[in-house]
Write an enzyme that holds these catalytic residues in place. Structure first.
Site, PDB file in Angstrom:
ATOM      1  N   GLU A 268       5.156 -30.223 100.038  1.00 16.50           N
ATOM      2  CA  GLU A 268       3.955 -29.899 100.814  1.00 16.50           C
ATOM      3  C   GLU A 268       4.127 -30.277 102.281  1.00 16.50           C
ATOM      4  O   GLU A 268       3.649 -29.562 103.180  1.00 16.50           O
ATOM      5  CB  GLU A 268       2.747 -30.610 100.209  1.00 16.50           C
ATOM      6  CG  GLU A 268       2.359 -30.054  98.842  1.00 16.50           C
ATOM      7  CD  GLU A 268       1.207 -30.792  98.197  1.00 16.50           C
ATOM      8  OE1 GLU A 268       0.145 -30.177  98.002  1.00 16.50           O
ATOM      9  OE2 GLU A 268       1.362 -31.986  97.885  1.00 16.50           O
TER      10      GLU A 268
ATOM     11  N   GLU B 181       4.370 -31.546  89.534  1.00 17.32           N
ATOM     12  CA  GLU B 181       3.176 -32.338  89.199  1.00 17.32           C
ATOM     13  C   GLU B 181       2.692 -32.140  87.759  1.00 17.32           C
ATOM     14  O   GLU B 181       2.158 -33.066  87.147  1.00 17.32           O
ATOM     15  CB  GLU B 181       2.032 -32.002  90.171  1.00 17.32           C
ATOM     16  CG  GLU B 181       2.166 -32.637  91.546  1.00 17.32           C
ATOM     17  CD  GLU B 181       2.985 -31.791  92.515  1.00 17.32           C
ATOM     18  OE1 GLU B 181       2.979 -32.076  93.722  1.00 17.32           O
ATOM     19  OE2 GLU B 181       3.646 -30.831  92.046  1.00 17.32           O
TER      20      GLU B 181
END
Length: 268
Positions: A115, A135
């Protein structure tokens, strides 16, 4: 500003923020986010800086993501109001910098590290690197706007694949998909980034700044961007110069004089 886990330096007109926590694969903590934020303030305060790069001292990871040892035990409310909010504010600040930003992925960027790279304008990677959102394997989601930024690059189908499967992809495939601008052998990566930085330093600073805001307007529906852009255009006019001058001289502005000045200049 430098800390043991985040280093900041400037060489000429290029600033570099380096993640320096190799023992923990550059897993991002709140302290590291704050240190990056402080470094960004130095970049914004220094008008001579033309390019900002993000690098890593780890041979295995640009960043493995948000440090699970830090966020794993906090309560759900604090997860959103502290940890996620801090990352979103920081990555938004990176994305909105007026100068070009480059993520130099000499190693793998996963989760929050991915990110961070997505918040930059450009990404150059070693062919040995991977990128991805793992994740789902730990019961989490990409919380720092990664889904939106990735979707803007590759569309919803491939974003769903990366988020739902949680399997990293190679830098070469990421280049094919348009996530990474270019993947090169590790020993050629720095030279390529240096060449890109050299080109960017020769470009118009105003064009780069306004161009970045224009691109953000095209990519989003945030009305504040249109106001920023309009204010910048207005400030560049002779009317703005006359208005400020008149205010300081405590008189009414003569915008007809500003028009005459503009017309005269256009015929020179």
């Amino acid at each position: 500003m430098s800390t043991s886990d985040v280093l900041f330096e400037r060489s000429g007109r290029i600033a570099t923020i380096t993640l320096n926590r190799p023992s923990r694969h550059n897993a991002l903590t709140l302290e590291m986010l704050r240190a990056i934020d402080a470094a960004l303030q130095q970049v914004e305060d220094d008008s001579d800086v033309r390019v900002l790069t993000f690098r890593s001292t780890s041979e295995r990871f640009f960043s493995s993501g948000a440090d699970i040892n830090e966020w794993g035990d906090i309560d759900p409310e604090a997860m959103g109001s502290r940890f996620i909010r801090a990352g979103n504010r920081l990555f938004r600040r990176i994305a909105e910098l007026d100068i070009p930003t480059i993520a130099v992925l000499s190693a793998s960027a996963l989760g929050g590290g991915f990110e961070l790279a997505l918040s930059c304008d450009l990404r150059y990677a070693s062919t040995n690197a991977t990128v991805g959102f793992p994740e789902a394997s730990v019961g989490a989601i990409p919380g720092w706007m990664g889904c939106q930024r990735l979707s803007e690059l590759v569309g919803t189908s491939r974003t769903r694949e990366m988020v739902l499967l949680g399997e990293p992809i190679s830098a070469l495939r990421a280049t094919e998909w348009g996530i990474v601008n270019e993947a090169l052998p590790g020993d050629q990566l720095d030279a390529r980034v240096d060449a890109v930085c050299a080109v960017l330093q020769r470009r118009s600073q105003a064009s780069l700044s306004v161009g970045k805001r224009l691109l953000r307007m095209c990519e989003s529906s945030h009305p504040e961007l249109a106001h920023e852009f309009a204010a910048s255009v207005c400030k560049a006019t002779p009317d703005a110069l006359e208005g400020v001058k008149a205010f300081r001289e405590k008189r009414h502005a003569d915008f007809r004089q500003a028009v005459m000045t503009r017309n005269t200049s256009s015929h020179v």
